[in-house]
Design a protein around this motif. Structure first.
Motif, PDB file in Angstrom:
ATOM      1  N   GLY A 232      44.943  44.579  59.503  1.00  0.00           N
ATOM      2  CA  GLY A 232      45.596  43.287  59.684  1.00  0.00           C
ATOM      3  C   GLY A 232      46.112  43.016  61.074  1.00  0.00           C
ATOM      4  O   GLY A 232      46.297  41.863  61.451  1.00  0.00           O
ATOM      5  N   GLU A 233      46.399  44.069  61.850  1.00  0.00           N
ATOM      6  CA  GLU A 233      46.984  43.964  63.183  1.00  0.00           C
ATOM      7  C   GLU A 233      48.322  43.240  63.173  1.00  0.00           C
ATOM      8  O   GLU A 233      48.717  42.617  64.148  1.00  0.00           O
ATOM      9  CB  GLU A 233      46.023  43.309  64.189  1.00  0.00           C
ATOM     10  CG  GLU A 233      44.891  44.219  64.615  1.00  0.00           C
ATOM     11  CD  GLU A 233      44.234  43.781  65.914  1.00  0.00           C
ATOM     12  OE1 GLU A 233      44.258  42.581  66.223  1.00  0.00           O
ATOM     13  OE2 GLU A 233      43.694  44.646  66.612  1.00  0.00           O
ATOM     14  N   ASN A 234      49.045  43.321  62.041  1.00  0.00           N
ATOM     15  CA  ASN A 234      50.397  42.793  61.978  1.00  0.00           C
ATOM     16  C   ASN A 234      51.351  43.810  62.585  1.00  0.00           C
ATOM     17  O   ASN A 234      51.283  44.996  62.275  1.00  0.00           O
ATOM     18  CB  ASN A 234      50.788  42.515  60.518  1.00  0.00           C
ATOM     19  CG  ASN A 234      49.871  41.494  59.886  1.00  0.00           C
ATOM     20  OD1 ASN A 234      49.792  40.365  60.341  1.00  0.00           O
ATOM     21  ND2 ASN A 234      49.162  41.889  58.836  1.00  0.00           N
ATOM     22  N   SER A 235      52.225  43.354  63.451  1.00  0.00           N
ATOM     23  CA  SER A 235      53.117  44.244  64.174  1.00  0.00           C
ATOM     24  C   SER A 235      54.500  44.256  63.531  1.00  0.00           C
ATOM     25  O   SER A 235      55.034  43.216  63.155  1.00  0.00           O
ATOM     26  CB  SER A 235      53.219  43.808  65.638  1.00  0.00           C
ATOM     27  OG  SER A 235      54.139  44.607  66.332  1.00  0.00           O
ATOM     28  N   MET A 236      55.078  45.456  63.419  1.00  0.00           N
ATOM     29  CA  MET A 236      56.424  45.614  62.891  1.00  0.00           C
ATOM     30  C   MET A 236      57.251  46.435  63.869  1.00  0.00           C
ATOM     31  O   MET A 236      56.760  47.421  64.434  1.00  0.00           O
ATOM     32  CB  MET A 236      56.398  46.316  61.532  1.00  0.00           C
ATOM     33  CG  MET A 236      55.713  45.515  60.430  1.00  0.00           C
ATOM     34  SD  MET A 236      55.846  46.328  58.808  1.00  0.00           S
ATOM     35  CE  MET A 236      54.689  47.677  59.039  1.00  0.00           C
ATOM     36  N   ASN A 237      58.500  46.038  64.066  1.00  0.00           N
ATOM     37  CA  ASN A 237      59.429  46.792  64.889  1.00  0.00           C
ATOM     38  C   ASN A 237      60.263  47.703  63.993  1.00  0.00           C
ATOM     39  O   ASN A 237      60.852  47.243  62.998  1.00  0.00           O
ATOM     40  CB  ASN A 237      60.341  45.857  65.683  1.00  0.00           C
ATOM     41  CG  ASN A 237      59.581  45.101  66.752  1.00  0.00           C
ATOM     42  OD1 ASN A 237      58.717  45.665  67.420  1.00  0.00           O
ATOM     43  ND2 ASN A 237      59.894  43.823  66.921  1.00  0.00           N
ATOM     44  N   CYS A 238      60.313  48.986  64.350  1.00  0.00           N
ATOM     45  CA  CYS A 238      60.970  49.987  63.505  1.00  0.00           C
ATOM     46  C   CYS A 238      62.187  50.569  64.224  1.00  0.00           C
ATOM     47  O   CYS A 238      62.062  51.039  65.368  1.00  0.00           O
ATOM     48  CB  CYS A 238      59.989  51.105  63.174  1.00  0.00           C
ATOM     49  SG  CYS A 238      58.437  50.529  62.426  1.00  0.00           S
ATOM     50  N   THR A 239      63.337  50.540  63.565  1.00  0.00           N
ATOM     51  CA  THR A 239      64.576  51.023  64.177  1.00  0.00           C
ATOM     52  C   THR A 239      65.465  51.673  63.124  1.00  0.00           C
ATOM     53  O   THR A 239      65.325  51.428  61.922  1.00  0.00           O
ATOM     54  CB  THR A 239      65.378  49.884  64.833  1.00  0.00           C
ATOM     55  OG1 THR A 239      65.668  48.882  63.838  1.00  0.00           O
ATOM     56  CG2 THR A 239      64.604  49.255  65.978  1.00  0.00           C
ATOM     57  N   GLY A 253      65.134  54.667  58.631  1.00  0.00           N
ATOM     58  CA  GLY A 253      65.169  53.319  59.178  1.00  0.00           C
ATOM     59  C   GLY A 253      64.168  52.421  58.497  1.00  0.00           C
ATOM     60  O   GLY A 253      63.521  52.807  57.520  1.00  0.00           O
ATOM     61  N   THR A 254      64.038  51.211  59.036  1.00  0.00           N
ATOM     62  CA  THR A 254      63.137  50.218  58.451  1.00  0.00           C
ATOM     63  C   THR A 254      62.251  49.619  59.530  1.00  0.00           C
ATOM     64  O   THR A 254      62.579  49.625  60.716  1.00  0.00           O
ATOM     65  CB  THR A 254      63.922  49.091  57.756  1.00  0.00           C
ATOM     66  OG1 THR A 254      64.804  48.488  58.711  1.00  0.00           O
ATOM     67  CG2 THR A 254      64.723  49.628  56.578  1.00  0.00           C
ATOM     68  N   CYS A 255      61.116  49.089  59.087  1.00  0.00           N
ATOM     69  CA  CYS A 255      60.168  48.391  59.960  1.00  0.00           C
ATOM     70  C   CYS A 255      60.062  46.953  59.472  1.00  0.00           C
ATOM     71  O   CYS A 255      59.697  46.712  58.317  1.00  0.00           O
ATOM     72  CB  CYS A 255      58.798  49.068  59.911  1.00  0.00           C
ATOM     73  SG  CYS A 255      58.795  50.811  60.397  1.00  0.00           S
ATOM     74  N   GLN A 256      60.373  46.005  60.359  1.00  0.00           N
ATOM     75  CA  GLN A 256      60.387  44.600  59.993  1.00  0.00           C
ATOM     76  C   GLN A 256      59.397  43.822  60.860  1.00  0.00           C
ATOM     77  O   GLN A 256      59.264  44.081  62.055  1.00  0.00           O
ATOM     78  CB  GLN A 256      61.785  44.012  60.180  1.00  0.00           C
ATOM     79  CG  GLN A 256      62.861  44.663  59.324  1.00  0.00           C
ATOM     80  CD  GLN A 256      62.866  44.163  57.895  1.00  0.00           C
ATOM     81  OE1 GLN A 256      62.140  43.231  57.552  1.00  0.00           O
ATOM     82  NE2 GLN A 256      63.691  44.768  57.051  1.00  0.00           N
ATOM     83  N   SER A 257      58.710  42.864  60.230  1.00  0.00           N
ATOM     84  CA  SER A 257      57.774  42.011  60.945  1.00  0.00           C
ATOM     85  C   SER A 257      58.395  40.631  61.153  1.00  0.00           C
ATOM     86  O   SER A 257      59.202  40.170  60.341  1.00  0.00           O
ATOM     87  CB  SER A 257      56.467  41.875  60.161  1.00  0.00           C
ATOM     88  OG  SER A 257      55.635  40.885  60.738  1.00  0.00           O
ATOM     89  N   ALA A 258      58.018  39.968  62.257  1.00  0.00           N
ATOM     90  CA  ALA A 258      58.468  38.592  62.473  1.00  0.00           C
ATOM     91  C   ALA A 258      57.802  37.642  61.500  1.00  0.00           C
ATOM     92  O   ALA A 258      58.267  36.522  61.287  1.00  0.00           O
ATOM     93  CB  ALA A 258      58.171  38.174  63.918  1.00  0.00           C
ATOM     94  N   ILE A 262      54.852  39.511  55.647  1.00  0.00           N
ATOM     95  CA  ILE A 262      54.524  40.933  55.734  1.00  0.00           C
ATOM     96  C   ILE A 262      55.676  41.745  55.154  1.00  0.00           C
ATOM     97  O   ILE A 262      56.812  41.640  55.614  1.00  0.00           O
ATOM     98  CB  ILE A 262      54.271  41.361  57.192  1.00  0.00           C
ATOM     99  CG1 ILE A 262      53.164  40.511  57.810  1.00  0.00           C
ATOM    100  CG2 ILE A 262      53.921  42.833  57.262  1.00  0.00           C
ATOM    101  CD1 ILE A 262      51.844  40.585  57.077  1.00  0.00           C
ATOM    102  N   PRO A 263      55.417  42.561  54.123  1.00  0.00           N
ATOM    103  CA  PRO A 263      56.503  43.338  53.520  1.00  0.00           C
ATOM    104  C   PRO A 263      57.043  44.381  54.485  1.00  0.00           C
ATOM    105  O   PRO A 263      56.312  44.936  55.311  1.00  0.00           O
ATOM    106  CB  PRO A 263      55.830  43.998  52.307  1.00  0.00           C
ATOM    107  CG  PRO A 263      54.379  44.035  52.657  1.00  0.00           C
ATOM    108  CD  PRO A 263      54.114  42.810  53.467  1.00  0.00           C
ATOM    109  N   ALA A 264      58.340  44.641  54.401  1.00  0.00           N
ATOM    110  CA  ALA A 264      58.978  45.639  55.255  1.00  0.00           C
ATOM    111  C   ALA A 264      58.514  47.038  54.854  1.00  0.00           C
ATOM    112  O   ALA A 264      58.054  47.272  53.733  1.00  0.00           O
ATOM    113  CB  ALA A 264      60.494  45.528  55.150  1.00  0.00           C
TER     114      ALA A 264
END
Length: 327
Positions: A232-239, A253-258, A262-264
Motif C-alpha cells: 500500500g505504501e501507506n506511511s505511519m509514524n511510530c513513537t 508505542g503506537t504507529c499512526q497514519s495521517a 489506515i488502522p493504527a
C-alpha cells in the motif's frame, strides 16, 4: 592474444556485470533473480555467558563471487529464529558492503534454525518500469557443519566440498508484486503484506565515563521510526509516549497514519536483545480480518554526544524490510 579477443572478453565481462544489476519487472514469468550464498557462521551462546543470544552471519554474493551483502541476526537460543518461539520469523538487515553494483534498495533475511532454512527478501527499482519498485523473495536450505567447542558453545559453518573448497549455493528469488503501491485488499488473492522500516532513532543518557551498552542507562527515550506498508505504501509514524524506566528494557508505542482509513499499529521493543515486534489489526468485513505481525532484529549504530552534563547517545539503523508471514 589479439585486440579483438581482448575486446570480446571485456565486453562479455561488462555484460555479465550489467545483467546482475538488472531488475526486470514487466514480465512476471521471467522475474527471477539470484544471489550466491557465501559464508555462513552460527554461534550459540556460551554456557558461561550471560546474554543467551545466538548469532548467525551470512554473506550474499554476486554471480561473479563479489561479496555484496553481510547479514547478521541475533535472538535468544530457544527461539531458533522465531519470535518467542512462536509463529513469526525474526527478520534482520543485510548491509551493503560497497563492493560491486548496488542491486537493491533493501535486502533482509531470516533463518528458521530448526529446519536450517534461510529466507531472503529484497526491494528494488524496476529496470524496465521507471518509477516502479518490486519485491522479490526466496528461500534455501542451509548445508552446515556443526561442532561443540571447548567452551561448550555450538558453532556451525558452511559445509565445503570434499577437497575443502567452499560451495556457493544459489538463492533464487521470485518477484511477488510490482508496483509496490498496488491497491491494498483484504480479499484473496491478496498481495504480500509487509513493511519497510526507516528513520529509526532512539536516545540513551548515561553518566560521564560510561560506554555505549555498558551497564544500565540513566534514561532512555524512543524509539521513533517510520513504518511504510507494502504494497500500500501507506506511511505511519511510530513513537513511544514516555521515556523508559531504568529497570525496564522494554518500550511500547503506537504507529499512526495521517490517513484516517489506515488502522493504527502497536509495537514493542526490547532494548536488551534489540528485538522489535509490530502488530496491526484491521477489520475488512464482519467476518474477515487482516491481522499482521512482523518481528525484526535492529542493528543499531550509536554515536555519543553531550547534552548539558550528560552524555547522550543517539542510535540509528539502516532501513530494513519486515515480513509478516512465511513464504
Amino acid at each position: 592474444m589479439t585486440n579483438q579477443a581482448r575486446l570480446l572478453i571485456l565486453a562479455t565481462a561488462a555484460t555479465g556485470l550489467l545483467a546482475e544489476a538488472v531488475r526486470l519487472c514487466a514480465n512476471p514469468t521471467r522475474a527471477n533473480f539470484q544471489y550466491l550464498l557465501g559464508d555462513v557462521q552460527y554461534d550459540s551462546p556460551v554456557p558461561s555467558g550471560n546474554d543467551g543470544l545466538s548469532t548467525i552471519a551470512v554473506s550474499l554474493q554476486s554471480l561473479t563471487h563479489t561479496n555484496l551483502y553481510n547479514c547478521v541476526a541475533m535472538w535468544p537460543e530457544t527461539w531458533a529464529g522465531w519470535y518467542n518461539n512462536g509463529s513469526s520469523l525474526v527478520w534482520a538487515d543485510c548491509a551493503f558492503t560497497g563492493s560491486g553494483p548496488r542491486q537493491d534498495e533493501i535486502v533482509s533475511f531470516a533463518v528458521d534454525w530448526r529446519k536450517q532454512r534461510i529466507y531472503v527478501a529484497h526491494i528494488f527499482a524496476c529496470s524496465d518500469k521507471p518509477g516502479s519498485k518490486g519485491l522479490a523473495t526466496g528461500t534455501h536450505t542451509l548445508n552446515l557443519n556443526c561442532t561443540t567447542a571447548t567452551d561448550g558453545g555450538n558453532h556451525c559453518i558452511s559445509r565445503g566440498t570434499k577437497d575443502g573448497s567452499p560451495v556457493f549455493n544459489p538463492i533464487i528469488t521470485t518477484l511477488l508484486q510490482t508496483p509496490l503501491n498496488a491497491t491494498l485488499r483484504c480479499e484473496a488473492p491478496k498481495p504480500y503484506q509487509s513493511w519497510k522500516l526507516q528513520d529509526w532513532v532512539r536516545y540513551i543518557e548515561q553518566h560521564p565515563g560510561a560506554s555505549p551498552g555498558g551497564g544500565k542507562p540513566d534514561g532512555q527515550s524512543g524509539p521513533s521510526f517510520k513504518l511504510i506498508s507494502i504494497p500500500g505504501e501507506n506511511s505511519m509514524n511510530c513513537t513511544t509516549s514516555e521515556p523508559w524506566k531504568k529497570t525496564n528494557g522494554t518500550s511500547e508505542g503506537t504507529c499512526q497514519s495521517a490517513n484516517p482509513g489506515i488502522p493504527a499499529a502497536s509495537f514493542s521493543f526490547n532494548s536488551d536483545i534489540k528485538i522489535l515486534s509490530i502488530s496491526q489489526h484491521s477489520k475488512c468485513t464482519d467476518s474477515l480480518r487482516n491481522d499482521l505481525t512482523g518481528v525484526v532484529f535492529i542493528q543499531e549504530s550509536c554515536q555519543r554526544g553531550v547534552n548539558g552534563d550528560r552524555f547522550q547517545i543517539a542510535c540509528t539503523s539502516d532501513p530494513v524490510w519486515i515480513g509478516t508471514e512465511t513464504f
